[in-house]
Design a protein around this motif. Sequence first.
Motif, short mmCIF file in Angstrom:
data_model
loop_
_atom_site.label_atom_id
_atom_site.label_comp_id
_atom_site.label_asym_id
_atom_site.label_seq_id
_atom_site.Cartn_x
_atom_site.Cartn_y
_atom_site.Cartn_z
N MET A 1 0.82 -1.19 0.00
CA MET A 1 0.00 0.00 0.00
C MET A 1 0.86 1.26 0.00
O MET A 1 0.43 2.27 0.50
N GLY A 2 2.05 1.22 -0.54
CA GLY A 2 2.92 2.37 -0.57
C GLY A 2 2.29 3.57 -1.26
O GLY A 2 2.56 4.71 -0.91
N ASP A 3 1.44 3.33 -2.28
CA ASP A 3 0.81 4.42 -3.00
C ASP A 3 -0.11 5.23 -2.10
O ASP A 3 -0.31 6.42 -2.31
N ARG A 4 -0.70 4.60 -1.07
CA ARG A 4 -1.62 5.31 -0.19
C ARG A 4 -0.90 6.43 0.56
O ARG A 4 -1.44 7.52 0.72
N GLU A 5 0.32 6.15 1.02
CA GLU A 5 1.07 7.17 1.75
C GLU A 5 1.44 8.33 0.82
O GLU A 5 1.60 9.46 1.27
N GLN A 6 1.56 8.05 -0.46
CA GLN A 6 1.91 9.08 -1.44
C GLN A 6 0.69 9.84 -1.95
O GLN A 6 0.84 10.87 -2.60
N TYR A 7 -0.50 9.34 -1.67
CA TYR A 7 -1.72 9.94 -2.22
C TYR A 7 -2.05 11.29 -1.56
O TYR A 7 -2.08 11.41 -0.35
N THR A 8 -2.28 12.27 -2.40
CA THR A 8 -2.79 13.57 -1.98
C THR A 8 -3.84 13.98 -2.99
O THR A 8 -3.54 14.04 -4.20
N PRO A 9 -5.06 14.23 -2.55
CA PRO A 9 -6.08 14.61 -3.52
C PRO A 9 -5.78 15.97 -4.14
O PRO A 9 -5.19 16.84 -3.50
N GLY A 10 -6.17 16.11 -5.40
CA GLY A 10 -6.01 17.38 -6.08
C GLY A 10 -7.00 18.40 -5.54
O GLY A 10 -7.78 18.11 -4.63
N PRO A 11 -6.99 19.60 -6.09
CA PRO A 11 -7.89 20.64 -5.61
C PRO A 11 -9.36 20.30 -5.90
O PRO A 11 -9.66 19.52 -6.81
N ALA A 12 -10.23 20.90 -5.11
CA ALA A 12 -11.67 20.72 -5.31
C ALA A 12 -12.02 21.20 -6.72
O ALA A 12 -11.68 22.31 -7.11
N SER A 13 -12.65 20.33 -7.49
CA SER A 13 -13.01 20.69 -8.86
C SER A 13 -14.10 19.75 -9.36
O SER A 13 -14.33 18.69 -8.78
N GLY A 14 -14.73 20.14 -10.45
CA GLY A 14 -15.71 19.28 -11.10
C GLY A 14 -16.99 19.10 -10.33
O GLY A 14 -17.70 18.11 -10.54
N ALA A 15 -17.31 20.05 -9.42
CA ALA A 15 -18.52 19.91 -8.62
C ALA A 15 -19.38 21.16 -8.73
O ALA A 15 -18.87 22.27 -8.90
N GLU A 16 -20.67 20.95 -8.66
CA GLU A 16 -21.61 22.06 -8.58
C GLU A 16 -22.80 21.61 -7.76
O GLU A 16 -22.98 20.41 -7.50
N ILE A 17 -23.60 22.58 -7.33
CA ILE A 17 -24.81 22.23 -6.60
C ILE A 17 -26.00 22.90 -7.28
O ILE A 17 -25.87 23.94 -7.92
N ARG A 18 -27.13 22.24 -7.18
CA ARG A 18 -28.41 22.79 -7.64
C ARG A 18 -29.33 22.82 -6.44
O ARG A 18 -29.47 21.81 -5.73
N LYS A 19 -29.95 23.96 -6.22
CA LYS A 19 -30.82 24.15 -5.06
C LYS A 19 -32.27 24.19 -5.50
O LYS A 19 -32.63 24.88 -6.44
N ASP A 20 -33.08 23.41 -4.78
CA ASP A 20 -34.53 23.42 -4.98
C ASP A 20 -35.14 23.45 -3.59
O ASP A 20 -35.45 22.39 -3.02
N GLY A 21 -35.22 24.65 -3.01
CA GLY A 21 -35.69 24.78 -1.63
C GLY A 21 -34.70 24.11 -0.69
O GLY A 21 -33.51 24.38 -0.74
N GLU A 22 -35.20 23.20 0.13
CA GLU A 22 -34.34 22.47 1.07
C GLU A 22 -33.64 21.30 0.41
O GLU A 22 -32.75 20.70 1.00
N LYS A 23 -34.06 20.93 -0.80
CA LYS A 23 -33.42 19.81 -1.50
C LYS A 23 -32.28 20.35 -2.35
O LYS A 23 -32.49 21.14 -3.27
N TRP A 24 -31.08 19.96 -2.00
CA TRP A 24 -29.90 20.34 -2.76
C TRP A 24 -29.34 19.10 -3.44
O TRP A 24 -29.31 18.01 -2.86
N THR A 25 -28.87 19.28 -4.67
CA THR A 25 -28.28 18.18 -5.42
C THR A 25 -26.82 18.50 -5.69
O THR A 25 -26.49 19.58 -6.17
N LEU A 26 -25.97 17.55 -5.35
CA LEU A 26 -24.55 17.63 -5.64
C LEU A 26 -24.32 16.95 -6.98
O LEU A 26 -24.80 15.84 -7.20
N ILE A 27 -23.59 17.62 -7.86
CA ILE A 27 -23.24 17.06 -9.16
C ILE A 27 -21.72 17.05 -9.24
O ILE A 27 -21.09 18.09 -9.15
N LEU A 28 -21.16 15.86 -9.37
CA LEU A 28 -19.71 15.69 -9.47
C LEU A 28 -19.38 15.06 -10.81
O LEU A 28 -20.00 14.07 -11.20
#
Length: 190
Positions: A1-28
């Motif tokens: 599992m050596g790759d796990r120690e080397q893993y760092t996630p990239g910046p937050a990207s490719g996501a948006e949200i849609r709001k419909d009142g209290e119902k929010w949808t995450l789109i990735l």
Amino acid sequence: MGDREQYTPGPASGAEIRKDGEKWTLILVRELRHAPEKVWAALTDPAHLREWAPFDADGSLGTVGNTVTLTTVGAPAPRVTETTVKRADAPKALEYNWGGFDMRWELEDLGGGTRLTLWTNISHRFIAMGAAGWHICFDVLDHLLSGKPIGRMVGPEAMKFGGWQRLNAEYAKQFGIETPNWPPKAIQES
């Protein structure tokens, strides 16, 4: 599992949200270097899901009408829900409900790769956390499909990971929401 120690996630990207009142949808959206058929198997086969997803499945999600029990991994208390697959158009579209949240996956062939899009409704209080968690899950999925698994990182285990903390804050900023005062600060690795 050596790759796990080397893993760092990239910046937050490719996501948006849609709001419909209290119902929010995450789109990735993620572009993966793997064919749609390979990604489809990872989204529907219980053995593959155990390697990257935040839940285990006791059956295939790849057939319309299948009733499958989904068990959240790493939750403080077991969260077990039953779902019926609403749509399974291999290798293009998959729909089911996970614990009261609609899950819609679309796979678009990019000529050897796949544009994977997830739509899921999440409480607005937890939407940045969900985006951070799915971001890491997709990274784990990509490593798995590349033949270099780093192991599933979900639930409280993922929340202790420094990269998750950063992603949670970045997605919250992108979405224009406040981050909760919890979870505890990430454990610093030396």
